[in-house]
Enzyme design. Sequence first.
Site, PDB file in Angstrom:
ATOM      1  N   GLY A 246       0.769  -1.242   0.000  1.00 15.00           N
ATOM      2  CA  GLY A 246       0.000   0.000   0.000  1.00 15.00           C
ATOM      3  C   GLY A 246       0.796   1.287   0.000  1.00 15.00           C
ATOM      4  O   GLY A 246       0.204   2.367  -0.094  1.00 15.00           O
ATOM      5  N   PRO A 281       4.802  -4.736  -0.900  1.00 15.83           N
ATOM      6  CA  PRO A 281       4.607  -3.553  -1.745  1.00 15.83           C
ATOM      7  C   PRO A 281       4.450  -3.951  -3.212  1.00 15.83           C
ATOM      8  O   PRO A 281       5.121  -4.869  -3.683  1.00 15.83           O
ATOM      9  CB  PRO A 281       5.895  -2.754  -1.542  1.00 15.83           C
ATOM     10  CG  PRO A 281       6.922  -3.795  -1.194  1.00 15.83           C
ATOM     11  CD  PRO A 281       6.202  -4.930  -0.527  1.00 15.83           C
ATOM     12  N   GLY A 282       3.561  -3.287  -3.907  1.00 17.98           N
ATOM     13  CA  GLY A 282       3.412  -3.499  -5.341  1.00 17.98           C
ATOM     14  C   GLY A 282       3.708  -2.191  -6.059  1.00 17.98           C
ATOM     15  O   GLY A 282       4.803  -1.960  -6.566  1.00 17.98           O
ATOM     16  N   ARG A 283       2.743  -1.298  -6.009  1.00 16.63           N
ATOM     17  CA  ARG A 283       2.839  -0.011  -6.685  1.00 16.63           C
ATOM     18  C   ARG A 283       4.156   0.713  -6.388  1.00 16.63           C
ATOM     19  O   ARG A 283       4.801   1.261  -7.282  1.00 16.63           O
ATOM     20  CB  ARG A 283       1.674   0.876  -6.189  1.00 16.63           C
ATOM     21  CG  ARG A 283       1.551   2.208  -6.894  1.00 16.63           C
ATOM     22  CD  ARG A 283       0.532   3.100  -6.154  1.00 16.63           C
ATOM     23  NE  ARG A 283      -0.691   2.428  -5.828  1.00 16.63           N
ATOM     24  CZ  ARG A 283      -1.743   2.355  -6.643  1.00 16.63           C
ATOM     25  NH1 ARG A 283      -1.727   2.946  -7.807  1.00 16.63           N
ATOM     26  NH2 ARG A 283      -2.824   1.704  -6.259  1.00 16.63           N
ATOM     27  N   ARG A 319      -6.449   3.149 -15.430  1.00 13.14           N
ATOM     28  CA  ARG A 319      -6.576   3.867 -14.156  1.00 13.14           C
ATOM     29  C   ARG A 319      -7.337   5.190 -14.270  1.00 13.14           C
ATOM     30  O   ARG A 319      -8.166   5.478 -13.411  1.00 13.14           O
ATOM     31  CB  ARG A 319      -5.206   4.085 -13.512  1.00 13.14           C
ATOM     32  CG  ARG A 319      -4.487   2.756 -13.171  1.00 13.14           C
ATOM     33  CD  ARG A 319      -3.206   2.967 -12.388  1.00 13.14           C
ATOM     34  NE  ARG A 319      -3.482   3.480 -11.071  1.00 13.14           N
ATOM     35  CZ  ARG A 319      -3.357   4.736 -10.705  1.00 13.14           C
ATOM     36  NH1 ARG A 319      -2.884   5.625 -11.546  1.00 13.14           N
ATOM     37  NH2 ARG A 319      -3.676   5.105  -9.495  1.00 13.14           N
ATOM     38  N   TYR A 323     -10.478   4.950 -11.897  1.00  9.27           N
ATOM     39  CA  TYR A 323     -10.386   5.635 -10.596  1.00  9.27           C
ATOM     40  C   TYR A 323     -10.357   7.156 -10.727  1.00  9.27           C
ATOM     41  O   TYR A 323     -10.147   7.842  -9.730  1.00  9.27           O
ATOM     42  CB  TYR A 323      -9.079   5.277  -9.880  1.00  9.27           C
ATOM     43  CG  TYR A 323      -8.755   3.824  -9.698  1.00  9.27           C
ATOM     44  CD1 TYR A 323      -9.609   2.964  -9.008  1.00  9.27           C
ATOM     45  CD2 TYR A 323      -7.552   3.315 -10.169  1.00  9.27           C
ATOM     46  CE1 TYR A 323      -9.260   1.636  -8.817  1.00  9.27           C
ATOM     47  CE2 TYR A 323      -7.201   1.994  -9.982  1.00  9.27           C
ATOM     48  CZ  TYR A 323      -8.068   1.151  -9.300  1.00  9.27           C
ATOM     49  OH  TYR A 323      -7.710  -0.146  -9.102  1.00  9.27           O
ATOM     50  N   CYS A 351     -14.527   3.813 -28.174  1.00  7.95           N
ATOM     51  CA  CYS A 351     -15.872   4.390 -28.260  1.00  7.95           C
ATOM     52  C   CYS A 351     -16.543   4.422 -26.892  1.00  7.95           C
ATOM     53  O   CYS A 351     -17.497   3.677 -26.636  1.00  7.95           O
ATOM     54  CB  CYS A 351     -16.700   3.599 -29.251  1.00  7.95           C
ATOM     55  SG  CYS A 351     -15.879   3.487 -30.832  1.00  7.95           S
ATOM     56  N   GLU A 352     -16.018   5.220 -25.981  1.00  6.28           N
ATOM     57  CA  GLU A 352     -16.572   5.426 -24.645  1.00  6.28           C
ATOM     58  C   GLU A 352     -16.240   6.856 -24.245  1.00  6.28           C
ATOM     59  O   GLU A 352     -15.110   7.302 -24.435  1.00  6.28           O
ATOM     60  CB  GLU A 352     -15.903   4.499 -23.609  1.00  6.28           C
ATOM     61  CG  GLU A 352     -16.146   3.020 -23.785  1.00  6.28           C
ATOM     62  CD  GLU A 352     -17.515   2.562 -23.328  1.00  6.28           C
ATOM     63  OE1 GLU A 352     -18.220   3.317 -22.618  1.00  6.28           O
ATOM     64  OE2 GLU A 352     -17.893   1.443 -23.715  1.00  6.28           O
TER      65      GLU A 352
END
Length: 427
Positions: A246, A281-283, A319, A323, A351-352
């Site tokens: 985190g 930890p990742g991010r 992302r 988010y 197309c969004e």
Amino acid sequence: MLDASQDTPLFSRRDGHLWAEDVSLARIADDVGTPTYVYAASGLRKRYQGLAHALTGLPATICYAVKANSNLAVIRVFAKLGAGADVVSEGELRRALAAGIPPRKIVFAGVGKTKSEMTAALAAGILQFNVESEPELVALSEVAMSMGLRAPVALRINPDVDAGTHHKISTGRKGDKFGIDIDQALSVVSRAAALPGISFEGIAMHIGSQLTRLEPYRAAYTRLAELVTVLRKKGIAIRRLDLGGGLGVVYRDETLPSPADYAAIVRDTVGNLDCDLVIEPGRYLVAETGILLTRIIYMKDGTSRRFAIIDAAMNDLMRPSLYGAHHPIYPVRNPDSHAATSPIDVVGPVCESTDILSAQYPLPPVAAGDLLAIGMAGAYGAVMASTYNSRPLVPEVLVDGAKMAIIRPRQPLEALIALDQIPTWLS
Ligand SMILES: *Cc1c(COP(=O)(O)O)cnc(C)c1O
């Protein structure tokens, strides 16, 4: 990201052109095409080693959270530095093993492990399962017994702490789907200790992602230490604590605590409990070291807004649309660093309406055909990509000093389409 004061800049400008370490991004675009992810290996090492250094003296294993970026080459960089891995599926387990992470350094997390995933992880001989519910505990005990084994288990406890991060990536509050409520911890731990197929090893927590303050960690780890004391008084042995991941990164202008400050909290709260520690930890390890390299297809002037329509889209980097996340954007060629900027909507071709990489981003003059680097894209970028609009998965490139390698080629359209099958009755 472009801070020239960094001792080894991962991404820097030479004569107005952006480079990844000692390879120019323009050359990568020529060789590999766009869009493509580009990662800087030195950055991965620097992050890992900085954190490992801060944790010196603590009996801690860094288990890289593979879900942030699961390319085998990225995992291999960490494996060579002695890292373990935190995996959340059999696919990630296989990736970690294929990249050379020793099984005894692999933690299997996640709320919904299936029996076949449990079987695969038990067969591999992993360090521990982080179990998140009583039914999962019972299922794991059954699977382990059927294999004549005992499954090493840490129970993931939900400490009921608000991580103070985006609600979509907060996991440690009562009412979140993750972990076992702390009030139920004693009864579930007792159950675990009594099950024949379970070897109860310790407690795990993970309170959320992209934390920018340390207070939630202090609060959660303090509860963890209190719980350890309570359990030990009841005669339950505890040898390992998994502190989760985190740790946040700078996407915009966040001020972040240092790894040393984090390590100090770990020391203060759980450092004297005579337990091995795992952190996940990742991010933190991969975000800043990756960019998404993309080319402007068209510039379009609306009546009120100016659009840069780029060849990367929400399916490649999810992302921003998922988010509302902010990513820095840099023109790869910017001969005049003092040129005035103007706000531009950087959008993809999907197309969004939510296919906006960034609204009103201040960019210097850019034109169709120019390359842009979308920064902070090493974590939760390529791994979240989809093939929506039948856009093939984009390549990934690893740069290491002057070396560069394609670590995943662009998915051929033929391969994408060949996955589908027309039933015989329609032929
Ligand atoms: C996602 C996750 C991590 C990694 O989170 P980051 O914010 O990327 O550090 C660690 N542990 C668990 C259990 C996770 O689900």
